[in-house]
Design a protein around this motif. Structure first.
Motif, PDB file in Angstrom:
ATOM      1  N   SER A 355      21.783 -19.728 -23.680  1.00 47.68           N
ATOM      2  CA  SER A 355      20.904 -20.251 -24.718  1.00 47.68           C
ATOM      3  C   SER A 355      19.484 -19.720 -24.538  1.00 47.68           C
ATOM      4  O   SER A 355      18.825 -19.348 -25.515  1.00 47.68           O
ATOM      5  N   ALA A 356      19.036 -19.662 -23.285  1.00 45.81           N
ATOM      6  CA  ALA A 356      17.703 -19.126 -23.012  1.00 45.81           C
ATOM      7  C   ALA A 356      17.629 -17.652 -23.380  1.00 45.81           C
ATOM      8  O   ALA A 356      16.636 -17.190 -23.977  1.00 45.81           O
ATOM      9  N   LEU A 357      18.678 -16.892 -23.038  1.00 39.18           N
ATOM     10  CA  LEU A 357      18.694 -15.472 -23.388  1.00 39.18           C
ATOM     11  C   LEU A 357      18.705 -15.267 -24.902  1.00 39.18           C
ATOM     12  O   LEU A 357      18.083 -14.326 -25.418  1.00 39.18           O
ATOM     13  N   ASP A 358      19.378 -16.155 -25.613  1.00 38.38           N
ATOM     14  CA  ASP A 358      19.408 -16.031 -27.065  1.00 38.38           C
ATOM     15  C   ASP A 358      18.023 -16.267 -27.657  1.00 38.38           C
ATOM     16  O   ASP A 358      17.624 -15.581 -28.617  1.00 38.38           O
ATOM     17  N   LEU A 359      17.259 -17.198 -27.085  1.00 31.42           N
ATOM     18  CA  LEU A 359      15.884 -17.407 -27.539  1.00 31.42           C
ATOM     19  C   LEU A 359      15.043 -16.157 -27.307  1.00 31.42           C
ATOM     20  O   LEU A 359      14.223 -15.788 -28.153  1.00 31.42           O
ATOM     21  N   VAL A 360      15.267 -15.513 -26.175  1.00 25.67           N
ATOM     22  CA  VAL A 360      14.537 -14.277 -25.880  1.00 25.67           C
ATOM     23  C   VAL A 360      14.901 -13.199 -26.899  1.00 25.67           C
ATOM     24  O   VAL A 360      14.032 -12.513 -27.442  1.00 25.67           O
ATOM     25  N   ARG A 361      16.188 -13.047 -27.165  1.00 31.27           N
ATOM     26  CA  ARG A 361      16.622 -12.021 -28.123  1.00 31.27           C
ATOM     27  C   ARG A 361      16.010 -12.259 -29.500  1.00 31.27           C
ATOM     28  O   ARG A 361      15.560 -11.322 -30.173  1.00 31.27           O
ATOM     29  N   ALA A 377       8.235  -9.036 -20.244  1.00 29.50           N
ATOM     30  CA  ALA A 377       9.230  -9.932 -19.645  1.00 29.50           C
ATOM     31  C   ALA A 377       8.685 -10.439 -18.321  1.00 29.50           C
ATOM     32  O   ALA A 377       8.034  -9.697 -17.585  1.00 29.50           O
ATOM     33  N   ALA A 378       8.997 -11.704 -18.015  1.00 26.88           N
ATOM     34  CA  ALA A 378       8.529 -12.295 -16.765  1.00 26.88           C
ATOM     35  C   ALA A 378       9.538 -12.137 -15.643  1.00 26.88           C
ATOM     36  O   ALA A 378       9.194 -12.336 -14.475  1.00 26.88           O
ATOM     37  N   HIS A 379      10.797 -11.779 -15.976  1.00 26.99           N
ATOM     38  CA  HIS A 379      11.851 -11.732 -14.959  1.00 26.99           C
ATOM     39  C   HIS A 379      12.753 -10.516 -15.205  1.00 26.99           C
ATOM     40  O   HIS A 379      13.092 -10.207 -16.358  1.00 26.99           O
ATOM     41  N   PRO A 380      13.176  -9.827 -14.130  1.00 27.62           N
ATOM     42  CA  PRO A 380      14.024  -8.636 -14.307  1.00 27.62           C
ATOM     43  C   PRO A 380      15.323  -8.912 -15.046  1.00 27.62           C
ATOM     44  O   PRO A 380      15.850  -8.022 -15.730  1.00 27.62           O
ATOM     45  N   ALA A 381      15.847 -10.136 -14.949  1.00 25.53           N
ATOM     46  CA  ALA A 381      17.121 -10.442 -15.600  1.00 25.53           C
ATOM     47  C   ALA A 381      17.031 -10.383 -17.120  1.00 25.53           C
ATOM     48  O   ALA A 381      18.063 -10.273 -17.799  1.00 25.53           O
ATOM     49  N   LEU A 382      15.847 -10.444 -17.662  1.00 21.63           N
ATOM     50  CA  LEU A 382      15.671 -10.391 -19.122  1.00 21.63           C
ATOM     51  C   LEU A 382      15.650  -8.969 -19.653  1.00 21.63           C
ATOM     52  O   LEU A 382      15.818  -8.753 -20.859  1.00 21.63           O
ATOM     53  N   ILE A 383      15.430  -7.997 -18.779  1.00 18.28           N
ATOM     54  CA  ILE A 383      15.169  -6.626 -19.231  1.00 18.28           C
ATOM     55  C   ILE A 383      16.337  -6.027 -20.011  1.00 18.28           C
ATOM     56  O   ILE A 383      16.130  -5.444 -21.093  1.00 18.28           O
ATOM     57  N   PRO A 384      17.601  -6.122 -19.552  1.00 16.58           N
ATOM     58  CA  PRO A 384      18.692  -5.506 -20.331  1.00 16.58           C
ATOM     59  C   PRO A 384      18.801  -6.058 -21.750  1.00 16.58           C
ATOM     60  O   PRO A 384      18.989  -5.294 -22.703  1.00 16.58           O
ATOM     61  N   ALA A 385      18.659  -7.381 -21.908  1.00 13.37           N
ATOM     62  CA  ALA A 385      18.767  -7.970 -23.241  1.00 13.37           C
ATOM     63  C   ALA A 385      17.627  -7.509 -24.141  1.00 13.37           C
ATOM     64  O   ALA A 385      17.838  -7.172 -25.317  1.00 13.37           O
ATOM     65  N   ILE A 386      16.419  -7.472 -23.599  1.00  7.28           N
ATOM     66  CA  ILE A 386      15.272  -7.042 -24.395  1.00  7.28           C
ATOM     67  C   ILE A 386      15.380  -5.563 -24.752  1.00  7.28           C
ATOM     68  O   ILE A 386      15.130  -5.160 -25.896  1.00  7.28           O
ATOM     69  N   ALA A 387      15.771  -4.751 -23.778  1.00  9.94           N
ATOM     70  CA  ALA A 387      15.908  -3.312 -24.023  1.00  9.94           C
ATOM     71  C   ALA A 387      16.943  -3.041 -25.111  1.00  9.94           C
ATOM     72  O   ALA A 387      16.751  -2.150 -25.960  1.00  9.94           O
ATOM     73  N   ALA A 388      18.025  -3.809 -25.107  1.00  9.17           N
ATOM     74  CA  ALA A 388      19.068  -3.616 -26.112  1.00  9.17           C
ATOM     75  C   ALA A 388      18.551  -3.938 -27.503  1.00  9.17           C
ATOM     76  O   ALA A 388      18.853  -3.227 -28.476  1.00  9.17           O
ATOM     77  N   VAL A 389      17.760  -5.001 -27.632  1.00  8.87           N
ATOM     78  CA  VAL A 389      17.210  -5.368 -28.942  1.00  8.87           C
ATOM     79  C   VAL A 389      16.289  -4.271 -29.451  1.00  8.87           C
ATOM     80  O   VAL A 389      16.387  -3.845 -30.616  1.00  8.87           O
ATOM     81  N   PHE A 390      15.414  -3.774 -28.605  1.00  7.44           N
ATOM     82  CA  PHE A 390      14.478  -2.737 -29.048  1.00  7.44           C
ATOM     83  C   PHE A 390      15.207  -1.426 -29.350  1.00  7.44           C
ATOM     84  O   PHE A 390      14.890  -0.736 -30.326  1.00  7.44           O
TER      85      PHE A 390
END
Length: 563
Positions: A355-361, A377-390
């Motif tokens: 759910s948190a990752l979906d909010l980020v996306r 991003a504040a945490h490395p775990a968010l990077i793949p999801a953010i990179a995919a969106v961009f």
């Protein structure tokens, strides 16, 4: 290399080092030559910095008397003129995902290895400015630039070191103009904190950075907390002075400015213009921007904020700020970088984590569709999801949207749009959350931790400031908040009860022994005093700074050796 006499730093005339002596600091960072460079910057620019801070206070007095910020008629030709900043260097053309964090050793390694395009090493909101944190941060960045940094974690029996390739590009964020450095005195006064941060880093690393990045491609910086283009002009002159000192071509230093104060949103063209040979963009520092909105309008009871969880990018004044920033940057041929994704992994709850990752996306999808070229991003775990969106939504597969994004509608952003009061509920729960977060963050900050995970978010000084100023505003004006369907006025007495109850809750959460050993009671006293003060202090961390400053016990002798 600096030497020491009787265990003290060797210093040039007029400089006192009052921090604890450390042989690593003396040999690697606080050399006589580096201190001389910092002192020369301080002497050359201190008068202009004092003037700029005075102008900030004058502006705030006007706002307190009923005025509001707006576009400056005197600089209309700059805003309307057809000019562009210097081309963005190829080394940082792609900034789709940037990770930020304090300049701590393991953090530096993990961030550079994270897969992000940029790592912003922070000496400001994410770092508690203790002597050890600041100087060890300089050592860590020197080793990172030189490619020698490593860290052995005994508790995990694990060695951390840099990958062989695909490292993030290093940016450094020094402190804001308003912050002093009480461990280094120049001519009897504390040095300007940002000139210490910038000066030491630049002096020791510009040659090594250029050797790895190429001619004309750095070093790179993020510049925080500016309110007016005159402050950008000072930075530009600091850069030119430093480039001349180092014998490198003008425009080698590049910087992104965080637009994180309300007055600065009306100065974006002017800020870029002053830095046009050194600029690579602007960033939406949205948490500090919310803090600045409250602080700017502290004497305007018609502009009260709702609970901070409701002050997001969907608010009209926040969306307008983002749109205008994007249009301004792209018109001037530089990057428009989006805001922080503060979520951190929820390790014990897969559904909550998703759910948190979906909010980020969703947030990053909004940013890339709006035209942002990258985000934080504040945490490395968010990077793949953010990179995919961009990657999925950047126009024409380009590394940025400077030439491809169509933001003509942002040309209609007006002063009214940027100042429109936010809407939403104000609740007793919001008061409680502000109090809980503010105390816990400040307690960590006082013992040297400037970036704190709380309630599945990474909190830093900006979010603690929102908590403080919102509590102050609600108490100051006796705001009615919703307490389970009943309207309750926020008074000093109600706040005192909430403070006591939240302190008891914190003690239950962290345990009695940790609560006793921590600085929670001291943090609560500082936070309560700030929230109930007759006049709102400019910055929470300025008030608390003296409580983390530990000077060398024999500081009077620290300047015994003169060059």
């Amino acid at each position: 290399m600096a030497t020491s006499i009787n265990g003290y730093y060797d210093v040039p005339e007029g400089v006192d080092v009052r921090g604890r002596y450390d042989a690593d600091f003396a040999a690697a960072i606080l050399t006589a030559e580096a201190l001389r460079f910092v002192a020369e910057l301080h002497r050359e620019f201190r008068g202009r910095v004092r003037h700029a801070m005075g102008r900030r206070r004058e502006a705030q007095r006007r706002y307190d008397a009923g005025a509001v910020p707006g576009f400056d008629p005197a600089t209309r030709l700059v805003r309307e003129g057809e000019w562009a900043c210097a081309p963005v260097p190829p080394a940082i053309a792609d900034r789709t995902v940037e990770i930020t964090g304090p300049a701590e050793r393991k953090m530096v390694i993990n961030a550079l290895n994270s897969g992000a395009k940029v790592f912003m090493a922070d000496f400001e909101d994410a770092l508690s400015p203790s002597w050890e944190n600041l100087m060890r941060g300089q050592v860590n960045l020197r080793d990172a630039v030189g490619g020698t940094i490593s860290f052995y974690d005994e508790s995990r029996n694990k060695l951390y070191k840099l990958n062989d390739d695909k490292l993030a590009t290093l940016f450094v964020r020094p402190r804001g103009w308003h912050l002093p450095e009480a461990h280094i005195f120049v001519d009897g006064e504390p040095a300007i904190g940002c000139l210490v941060d910038f000066g030491l880093y630049f002096f020791h690393n510009h040659a090594a950075f250029r050797a790895t990045q190429g001619e004309g491609f750095g070093p790179f910086f993020y510049l925080p907390k500016m309110e007016h283009s005159r402050e950008a002009k000072i930075w530009n002159d600091v850069f030119e002075r430093s480039e001349k000192f180092a014998g490198i071509e003008m425009g080698s230093i590049r910087a992104t400015v965080l637009i994180e104060t309300l007055p600065a949103v009306f100065q974006m063209d002017e800020i870029l213009y002053e830095l046009r040979d050194h600029s690579v963009g602007l960033n939406c520092g949205r948490w500090d921007y919310i803090f600045s909105y409250v602080k700017t309008f502290r004497a305007h009871p018609d502009r009260l904020l709702p609970d901070r969880v409701h002050v997001g990018m969907a608010q009209h004044f926040m969306r307008s700020y983002s749109d205008l920033l994007i249009r301004t940057c792209h018109r001037r041929s530089v990057h428009a970088i989006g805001g922080m994704a503060a979520q951190i992994p929820v390790k014990d709850d897969a559904a909550a984590n998703e759910s948190a990752l979906d909010l980020v996306r969703q947030d990053k999808l909004r940013e890339v569709r709006a035209g942002h070229d990258g985000t934080w991003a504040a945490h490395p775990a968010l990077i793949p999801a953010i990179a995919a969106v961009f990657a999925a939504h950047m126009r024409d597969g380009a590394p940025h949207q400077i030439r491809t994004a169509d933001r003509d509608d942002a040309s209609t952003v007006s002063e009214h749009d940027l100042l429109r009061p936010p809407h939403g509920p104000r609740t007793l729960g919001g008061l409680r959350l502000n109090t809980r977060v503010g105390i816990q963050y400040l307690a960590a900050w006082l013992v040297g931790t400037g970036s704190v995970p709380l309630y599945n978010l990474m909190e830093d000084a900006a979010t603690a400031e929102i908590s403080r100023v919102q509590n102050w505003q609600w108490i100051r004006y006796g705001v009615d908040v919703d307490a389970d369907g009943v309207a309750v006025a926020v008074t000093r007495e109600l706040f005192a009860r909430v403070l006591e109850e939240e302190m008891a809750g914190i003690e239950r959460a962290v345990g009695t022994e940790m609560f006793r050993r921590g600085r929670y009671r001291e943090a609560a006293r500082i936070f309560a005093r700030q929230c109930t003060a007759a006049e709102l202090d400019d910055f929470l961390t300025l008030d608390a700074y003296d409580r983390i400053v530990v000077l060398h016990p024999a500081s009077a002798s620290a300047s015994a050796s003169r060059l």
